[in-house]
Design an enzyme around this catalytic site. Structure first.
Site, mmCIF file in Angstrom:
data_model
loop_
_atom_site.group_PDB
_atom_site.id
_atom_site.type_symbol
_atom_site.label_atom_id
_atom_site.label_comp_id
_atom_site.label_asym_id
_atom_site.label_seq_id
_atom_site.Cartn_x
_atom_site.Cartn_y
_atom_site.Cartn_z
ATOM 1 N N ASP A 80 -0.277 5.461 0.941
ATOM 2 C CA ASP A 80 -0.792 6.339 1.945
ATOM 3 C C ASP A 80 -0.367 5.691 2.929
ATOM 4 O O ASP A 80 -1.253 4.150 3.608
ATOM 5 C CB ASP A 80 -1.947 7.109 1.661
ATOM 6 C CG ASP A 80 -1.578 7.781 0.760
ATOM 7 O OD1 ASP A 80 -1.463 9.050 0.365
ATOM 8 O OD2 ASP A 80 -2.909 7.010 -0.406
ATOM 9 N N ASP B 263 1.004 -1.384 0.253
ATOM 10 C CA ASP B 263 -0.313 -0.006 -0.224
ATOM 11 C C ASP B 263 0.732 1.158 -0.201
ATOM 12 O O ASP B 263 2.078 1.333 0.114
ATOM 13 C CB ASP B 263 -1.181 -0.220 1.638
ATOM 14 C CG ASP B 263 -1.695 0.411 2.081
ATOM 15 O OD1 ASP B 263 -2.381 1.853 0.887
ATOM 16 O OD2 ASP B 263 -1.427 1.830 2.489
ATOM 17 N N GLY C 106 -10.079 10.263 -1.782
ATOM 18 C CA GLY C 106 -9.829 11.979 -1.976
ATOM 19 C C GLY C 106 -11.319 12.189 -2.102
ATOM 20 O O GLY C 106 -12.226 12.479 -1.564
ATOM 21 N N LYS D 169 -7.181 19.963 -5.080
ATOM 22 C CA LYS D 169 -6.096 19.563 -4.122
ATOM 23 C C LYS D 169 -5.255 18.471 -4.452
ATOM 24 O O LYS D 169 -3.836 18.557 -4.329
ATOM 25 C CB LYS D 169 -7.612 18.437 -3.498
ATOM 26 C CG LYS D 169 -6.521 17.603 -2.263
ATOM 27 C CD LYS D 169 -6.446 16.011 -2.846
ATOM 28 C CE LYS D 169 -5.666 15.554 -2.091
ATOM 29 N NZ LYS D 169 -4.838 13.739 -2.315
ATOM 30 N N HIS E 162 -10.795 17.722 -5.906
ATOM 31 C CA HIS E 162 -10.464 16.824 -5.861
ATOM 32 C C HIS E 162 -9.071 17.268 -6.566
ATOM 33 O O HIS E 162 -7.758 17.294 -6.488
ATOM 34 C CB HIS E 162 -11.049 15.818 -5.861
ATOM 35 C CG HIS E 162 -9.790 14.335 -5.427
ATOM 36 N ND1 HIS E 162 -9.694 13.230 -6.689
ATOM 37 C CD2 HIS E 162 -9.215 13.623 -3.920
ATOM 38 C CE1 HIS E 162 -8.662 12.600 -5.946
ATOM 39 N NE2 HIS E 162 -8.783 12.952 -5.020
ATOM 40 N N THR F 65 -2.496 0.654 -4.378
ATOM 41 C CA THR F 65 -3.234 2.113 -4.199
ATOM 42 C C THR F 65 -4.321 2.647 -4.059
ATOM 43 O O THR F 65 -5.025 2.404 -5.703
ATOM 44 C CB THR F 65 -2.106 2.718 -4.089
ATOM 45 O OG1 THR F 65 -2.397 4.050 -2.986
ATOM 46 C CG2 THR F 65 -2.011 3.609 -5.303
HETATM 47 C C1 XBP Z 1 -5.059 6.148 0.850
HETATM 48 C C2 XBP Z 1 -6.542 7.346 0.255
HETATM 49 C C3 XBP Z 1 -6.109 8.122 -0.657
HETATM 50 C C4 XBP Z 1 -6.069 9.354 -0.212
HETATM 51 C C5 XBP Z 1 -5.838 10.611 -0.284
HETATM 52 O O1 XBP Z 1 -6.267 5.406 1.073
HETATM 53 O O2 XBP Z 1 -7.557 6.602 1.074
HETATM 54 O O3 XBP Z 1 -7.762 8.827 -0.377
HETATM 55 O O4 XBP Z 1 -6.215 9.249 1.367
HETATM 56 O O5 XBP Z 1 -4.973 10.194 -2.628
HETATM 57 P P1 XBP Z 1 -5.362 3.720 1.141
HETATM 58 P P2 XBP Z 1 -6.986 10.758 -2.990
HETATM 59 O O6 XBP Z 1 -3.493 4.027 1.808
HETATM 60 O O7 XBP Z 1 -5.717 2.334 2.005
HETATM 61 O O8 XBP Z 1 -4.755 2.677 -0.637
HETATM 62 O O9 XBP Z 1 -6.324 12.237 -2.574
HETATM 63 O O10 XBP Z 1 -5.060 10.884 -4.713
HETATM 64 O O11 XBP Z 1 -7.691 9.950 -3.445
HETATM 65 MG MG MG Z 2 -3.449 3.431 3.412
#
Ligand code: XBP
Ligand code: MG
Length: 238
Positions: free
Chosen positions: A23, A21, A65, A94, A91, A131
Site C-alpha cells: 500500500d 511494501d 484496516g 470492505k 472489515h 505488507t
Molecule cells: C497498509 C495498511 C493497510 C491498508 C488497508 O500499511 O495499513 O491497513 O490501509 O488494508 P502498509 P487492510 O503500507 O504500511 O503495509 O484493510 O487489508 O488492512
Molecule cells: Mg505503505
C-alpha cells in the site's frame, strides 16, 4: 537457495534482496481504493460514517484496516467490545469490496514500479513483499500486476501477530528467505513502514506519496518523491 553475492553493477554487493511494501509503495491504493471500500462498507451496514480524503490521511497512522476501524468506532462512542465486533464485520465486507476492485483492474501499480521490478529481477536480486494488508486481496493484486514468480516470498498482515511499525512482518520475510537483515533493502512509503524495516535491521529507501510526504523519515537510506525520478537501480539507493 543461492544469493547474489557479487552484486549487480548498479547495486552494492550487500543487497541480495529487495523487500517491497504494497500500500502506497507498489500501488497507490489508499485514497481512491481502500478509503472508498471502507465508505461503501459503512453505507451497506447502514452506518452514517464516511471518511473524506483528509480524515483518511490522519487515520492511516493506524496500520491495518481492522485496527483502524476499531480505533475510529471507539472514538465515536461505540463500547470496546461492540467496536471490535463491528470492526470485524465491516472489515470483512470492505475486504471483499476491495478485492473486487483489484480484480477489475482498479488498483494499478505506481508509475515506474514495474520497470524497477524488471530491472531488479534482471540483475538477479531476490524480490519479496512485506505488507500490513490482508492476504485475501494482496495475493490477487500481486498476481494480476506482476509476472508469476516475481516475488520469492510474500508475507501479509494476515500471517503476523503484530502489524507495522512492529518488525514482525520483516522478520518473517527474512526468516523465509533465510537471509540476514544486512543483506536486504526495504522499499517503503511511510514512517510506520520505515520503522518496521529498521527495527528488523534492514536498510530502507522511502518513496513518498501525497499522504506520507511530510512524515519523519530519519534513518532512511534515501528518500524519493516517485519511482520514475530514479536513475536506474543505483538511483534507488543514492
Ligand atoms: C497498509 C495498511 C493497510 C491498508 C488497508 O500499511 O495499513 O491497513 O490501509 O488494508 P502498509 P487492510 O503500507 O504500511 O503495509 O484493510 O487489508 O488492512
Ligand atoms: Mg505503505
Amino acid at each position: 537457495m543461492s544469493w547474489n553475492t557479487s552484486g549487480s553493477s548498479d547495486l552494492p554487493a550487500w543487497c541480495s534482496a529487495v523487500v517491497f511494501d504494497v500500500d502506497g509503495t507498489l500501488v497507490d491504493s489508499e485514497r481512491d481504493g481502500h478509503r472508498i471500500a471502507f465508505n461503501d462498507a459503512f453505507a451497506a451496514a447502514g452506518l452514517p460514517y464516511r471518511w473524506d480524503a483528509e480524515e483518511y490521511g490522519r487515520l492511516l497512522r493506524v496500520t491495518g484496516g481492522r485496527r483502524r476501524l476499531t480505533m475510529f468506532l471507539e472514538g465515536r462512542g461505540h463500547g470496546v467490545g461492540e467496536a471490535a465486533e463491528l470492526a470485524a464485520s465491516l472489515h470483512a465486507d470492505k475486504t471483499a469490496r476491495f478485492r473486487d476492485l483489484v480484480e477489475s483492474g482498479g488498483v494499478p501499480p505506481r508509475p515506474g514500479v514495474r520497470e524497477l521490478i524488471g530491472e531488479l529481477a534482471t540483475a538477479g536480486v531476490t524480490l519479496a513483499v512485506a505488507t500490513t494488508g490482508t492476504g485475501e486481496w494482496v495475493r490477487p493484486l500481486l498476481a494480476r500486476t506482476f509476472d508469476p514468480g516475481t516475488f520469492a516470498v510474500v508475507v501479509t498482515g494476515t500471517e503476523v501477530p503484530e502489524l507495522k511499525p512492529d518488525p514482525a512482518v520483516y522478520r518473517e520475510v527474512l526468516a523465509r528467505l533465510d537471509l540476514p537483515p544486512d543483506r536486504a533493502l526495504a522499499v517503503e512509503d511511510s514512517e510506520n513502514g520505515l520503522r518496521a524495516a529498521l527495527a528488523a535491521g534492514l536498510r530502507c529507501v522511502v518513496v513518498t506519496n501525497d499522504y506520507t510526504r511530510n512524515q519523519d523519515f530519519t534513518g532512511a537510506l534515501a528518500i524519493h518523491p516517485e519511482f520514475s525520478a530514479h536513475d536506474g537501480l543505483a538511483g534507488l539507493i543514492g
